[in-house]
Design an enzyme around this catalytic site. Sequence first.
Site, PDB file in Angstrom:
ATOM      1  N   LYS A 180       0.814  -1.210   0.000  1.00 53.39           N
ATOM      2  CA  LYS A 180       0.000   0.000   0.000  1.00 53.39           C
ATOM      3  C   LYS A 180       0.850   1.263   0.000  1.00 53.39           C
ATOM      4  CE  LYS A 180      -0.961   2.442   2.617  1.00 53.39           C
ATOM      5  NZ  LYS A 180      -1.133   3.545   3.520  1.00 53.39           N
TER       6      LYS A 180
ATOM      7  N   ASP B 196      -6.486   0.049   1.327  1.00 51.37           N
ATOM      8  CA  ASP B 196      -6.461  -0.420   2.702  1.00 51.37           C
ATOM      9  C   ASP B 196      -7.896  -0.733   3.096  1.00 51.37           C
ATOM     10  OD1 ASP B 196      -7.634   2.032   3.016  1.00 51.37           O
ATOM     11  OD2 ASP B 196      -6.265   2.761   4.555  1.00 51.37           O
TER      12      ASP B 196
END
Length: 402
Positions: free
Chosen positions: A259, A278
Amino acid sequence: MTPTGFRCLPLPLAQLSLSAVLKCGQSFRWSSYPISPLSDAHEYRFCLRDRVVCLRQSPEALYYRSVFPSGSLDAEQADAHEEETLAWLTDYFQLDVDLVQLYDAWSQRDPVFRNVRSRFPGIRMLRQDPWENLVSFICSSNNNIARITKMVCALCKHYSPPLLSLEPPLPDLDCVAYHPFPPPSTLAAPEVATKLRSLGFGYRADFIQRTAKMLVDDHGAAATDSVVEAPEKWLMTLRDLGTPEAREELLKFVGVGRKVADCILLMSLDKREVIPVDTHVLQIATKHYGFRSLGSSKKVSMTPKLYDEINSKLAGTWGEYAGWAHSVLFTADLKVFSSYGMPASPSTSIKVTPSSTPTTTSASLPSSNKRTRNTDTDELPVMIVEDTSLAERVKRRRRAIE
């Protein structure tokens, strides 16, 4: 009317909204100051290596000026420096991209986007310095925007000498010292980790120092053009690689997961299709785009398979500039922006300062459920705001009715 000392760039709010773009968790070094006690207008400031850039905005124009440590300049020098500043602004805000055209395309493809576009105009992706972006998002792990901002400011204050001091726009306030972002060679020293831990960086202190050392060990510490160090230049070359190859290089650094790597790809390496995912983005995909994750548990582990499925779903909805569209929807769903673009009401009070965030009580996107705090290790920076008590909300509603 152009403010004294500023230059004018015709640019409507639909193409760039400073109040949204500089507050939504892309960059963490912009400071803002009220221009007048009687209005909500602000001046935004950012310290580069050799100057402080100051910005103001009207509905139809962006106003800019540069402040240098060397004192007064003659007219020819001033013109040359402001041309440099304008070139930097054009690159940093990617003003060559027609944002209104993108909003139109996303609205045609996506009814959810169409419902929020009028309240959230002018949200575009920044094209940041990759080195600063890398360190900032190492700080973002399991963190929130306000705290990341404090960390980045502390990093600059302790490891970069002040370039200059400048008074805020309002009179009778103390001068503010502005520090550039420190280079890799400065943060690679072994003692840096200990100092950063003492400043509250926690485990991220080691990640920052070790990443800086990896870059210096691999690429040297010499400045290639007497300003930019070799590791910084190398990071910029990742813009020329394909997305998988650039991501693979970023994942080699300590403290960089999928991420965080995707945030860097999107925000500084020109990978406009990348969507950082996320659990917060999973909630957006589930609530508004029909995504159904496996299992019935409210706590979903972000596996590589799940990450790719969400990315594919949203990229299919938004197209080539999917990462840009994601930023608009992400901002619209933040609690701190729940009253953004709406008329002020007696029941809503918002106060914005450089070191605090607004407090709000309602969500921006339709059908929004109460959101749990994301505690994933590789967390996208999410505004954490305090909810007002139920009793207080009831009192406010009664006062509004009366």
